[in-house]
Design a protein around this motif. Sequence first.
Motif, short mmCIF file in Angstrom:
data_model
loop_
_atom_site.label_atom_id
_atom_site.label_comp_id
_atom_site.label_asym_id
_atom_site.label_seq_id
_atom_site.Cartn_x
_atom_site.Cartn_y
_atom_site.Cartn_z
N GLU A 94 -46.38 -5.51 13.02
CA GLU A 94 -47.66 -5.89 12.42
C GLU A 94 -48.56 -4.66 12.43
N LEU A 95 -49.24 -4.43 11.33
CA LEU A 95 -50.07 -3.24 11.21
C LEU A 95 -51.25 -3.52 10.30
N ALA A 96 -52.42 -3.06 10.70
CA ALA A 96 -53.61 -3.04 9.84
C ALA A 96 -54.23 -1.66 10.02
N ALA A 97 -54.13 -0.82 9.00
CA ALA A 97 -54.57 0.57 9.11
C ALA A 97 -55.42 0.94 7.90
N THR A 98 -56.58 1.50 8.15
CA THR A 98 -57.45 2.01 7.09
C THR A 98 -57.85 3.44 7.42
N ALA A 116 -49.06 -4.58 7.27
CA ALA A 116 -47.71 -5.07 7.45
C ALA A 116 -47.74 -6.33 8.29
N GLY A 117 -46.81 -7.24 8.04
CA GLY A 117 -46.77 -8.48 8.80
C GLY A 117 -45.42 -9.16 8.70
N VAL A 118 -45.28 -10.28 9.39
CA VAL A 118 -44.06 -11.07 9.39
C VAL A 118 -44.38 -12.41 8.73
N ARG A 119 -43.63 -12.76 7.71
CA ARG A 119 -43.88 -13.97 6.95
C ARG A 119 -42.56 -14.70 6.69
N PRO A 120 -42.61 -16.00 6.36
CA PRO A 120 -41.37 -16.75 6.11
C PRO A 120 -40.72 -16.36 4.80
N VAL A 121 -39.40 -16.49 4.76
CA VAL A 121 -38.67 -16.32 3.50
C VAL A 121 -38.85 -17.57 2.65
N ASP A 122 -38.67 -18.74 3.25
CA ASP A 122 -38.86 -20.02 2.59
C ASP A 122 -39.93 -20.78 3.36
N SER A 123 -41.13 -20.90 2.78
CA SER A 123 -42.24 -21.53 3.50
C SER A 123 -42.05 -23.02 3.67
N LEU A 124 -41.10 -23.64 2.95
CA LEU A 124 -40.83 -25.06 3.11
C LEU A 124 -39.83 -25.35 4.23
N ALA A 125 -39.22 -24.32 4.78
CA ALA A 125 -38.26 -24.48 5.87
C ALA A 125 -38.93 -24.13 7.19
N SER A 126 -38.33 -24.56 8.30
CA SER A 126 -38.89 -24.28 9.62
C SER A 126 -38.82 -22.78 9.91
N ASP A 127 -39.68 -22.34 10.80
CA ASP A 127 -39.82 -20.92 11.08
C ASP A 127 -38.78 -20.45 12.09
N ASP A 130 -33.94 -16.67 11.40
CA ASP A 130 -33.32 -16.20 10.17
C ASP A 130 -34.14 -16.56 8.93
N ASN A 131 -35.34 -17.13 9.12
CA ASN A 131 -36.24 -17.43 8.00
C ASN A 131 -37.51 -16.57 8.10
N GLN A 132 -37.35 -15.34 8.56
CA GLN A 132 -38.48 -14.43 8.71
C GLN A 132 -38.19 -13.12 7.98
N GLN A 133 -39.26 -12.50 7.48
CA GLN A 133 -39.12 -11.22 6.80
C GLN A 133 -40.38 -10.39 7.01
N GLN A 134 -40.22 -9.10 6.82
CA GLN A 134 -41.36 -8.18 6.90
C GLN A 134 -41.99 -8.05 5.52
N THR A 135 -43.31 -7.94 5.50
CA THR A 135 -44.05 -7.67 4.27
C THR A 135 -44.94 -6.46 4.48
N ASN A 136 -45.25 -5.78 3.39
CA ASN A 136 -46.11 -4.61 3.48
C ASN A 136 -46.93 -4.46 2.20
N VAL A 137 -48.22 -4.17 2.36
CA VAL A 137 -49.10 -3.91 1.23
C VAL A 137 -49.80 -2.58 1.48
N LEU A 138 -49.55 -1.61 0.60
CA LEU A 138 -50.12 -0.26 0.72
C LEU A 138 -51.10 -0.02 -0.42
N THR A 139 -52.31 0.46 -0.08
CA THR A 139 -53.34 0.77 -1.06
C THR A 139 -53.82 2.20 -0.85
N LEU A 140 -53.96 2.96 -1.94
CA LEU A 140 -54.50 4.32 -1.82
C LEU A 140 -55.13 4.73 -3.13
N GLY A 141 -56.10 5.66 -3.04
CA GLY A 141 -56.75 6.15 -4.25
C GLY A 141 -58.09 6.80 -3.97
#
Length: 443
Positions: A94-98, A116-127, A130-141
């Motif tokens: 998990e990351l929050a960086a500015t 960056a964070g950890v989110r479900p692959v299928d939000s309708l299934a239990s957590d 094996d139903n977890q994945q990493q996500t990342n959102v990068l912004t620059l400019g």
Amino acid sequence: MLARRAVAGAVLVALAAGPTAVCAGQFDYSLYGGIEHSNNVALSTDNPQSANIFIPGANFTYLQQGSTFQANVAGTVEYRHYATSSFDDTTQTELAATGNWTVIPSRLDFTVADYAGVRPVDSLASDSPDNQQQTNVLTLGPVLKLRFGDAMRGQVELHYINSYASKVDDFNSSRGVLAGRLFRDISPTDVVSLNVETQRVTFQNDAAGSNYSRDEGFLRYTSQLAHFDADLTVGYSRLDFDHGGTESKPLLRAAIGWQPTTRSSFGISGAYQFSDAAQDLSTPLSPFVLSSTLEPGPGQTSLGGNTVVGNTVVDSDVYLQRELQASYSYQGTRLSFTVSPMFRKLEYINDHTFDQTGRGGSAALTYRVRPTMDLSLFATAEKLDYNVISRTDKTWRFGAAFQHTLTSHWSWRAAISREKRDSNAAGQSYRENEIFVGVVYRR
């Protein structure tokens, strides 16, 4: 892969400051390790599987407030080894960086943000693991600043945004954002601004859905007083999809905070706006985050560490968001507690499968038994209705944690929790008990 991307984002922010900034900045970290036992690690309805999980991890924060570079970084890296189950070992981040680099004083800045964070692959299934994945959102400019007088200034922003998920390709996208802003100081504490933004969203997977453009215009008012602050936005948004459809709605956002005493604080926020998973996963990092404890806290999805699995649907679709949250916090000498109710309704634009209405809240109480001993109680509850597929999930989580500080650097912690979900969908109800014991080294 994504864990390395997230860490690289933090390193990028730190390295951009240069050697001088690193020396001037404040870097803190803690290392933790322990054993967690779950009697239903897969969150199964009728086939519970016990597991022992060894969890080493690290929390870190970096704060730099220089004249040339400013940075605010908070993150967690955690490794989970499943000793008595069939799940693969995982590394969660998990990351929050500015970061903001002043290229030309009062004229040109360059900004970087990474979430960056950890989110479900299928939000309708239990957590389950094996139903977890990493996500990342990068912004620059770059950000160009203009001055039109003592009380009026302008700003032009050009940003590139990249969103990535380790398992769901539909989330991966590239975005370009152009924004123009005009600010007017109406008092030393109050500012009103006129904002115009246009955004182009392109998905890397052609099957993810239609690419689209998003245009917004809004007025924003902010006020920051000693014990009261307000942030109010009113405007209009328009979506233009490449497949020919368009959607237009008003844009409303509000956040109000009040601190009547040094120990009590109230907060309320709400929104009526278009949003999507990438926007939801890139919530700006508050500078007050860095004042919180680095040790793993109660009420988290994992008792072992700081990584929290959210429930955001990780996909490409845009939704109309109606949200209202409130909170009350009390920080006493020995007793502290927080209560936070919430309401959220999402209406998806293209695929209504995940249309949902959520109601719930959380509460946490900490009592300082001795100067070196803390006892915490926590509880969360949520009722989630999926309107189109006629599904209702009711989820509760509650527990207790005990922490004993041995020295200025060392402490140990024990926690127990119970989570249960009642669902009218087949195979989605479960019960789970967790126990965790671990040690923490804090710099």
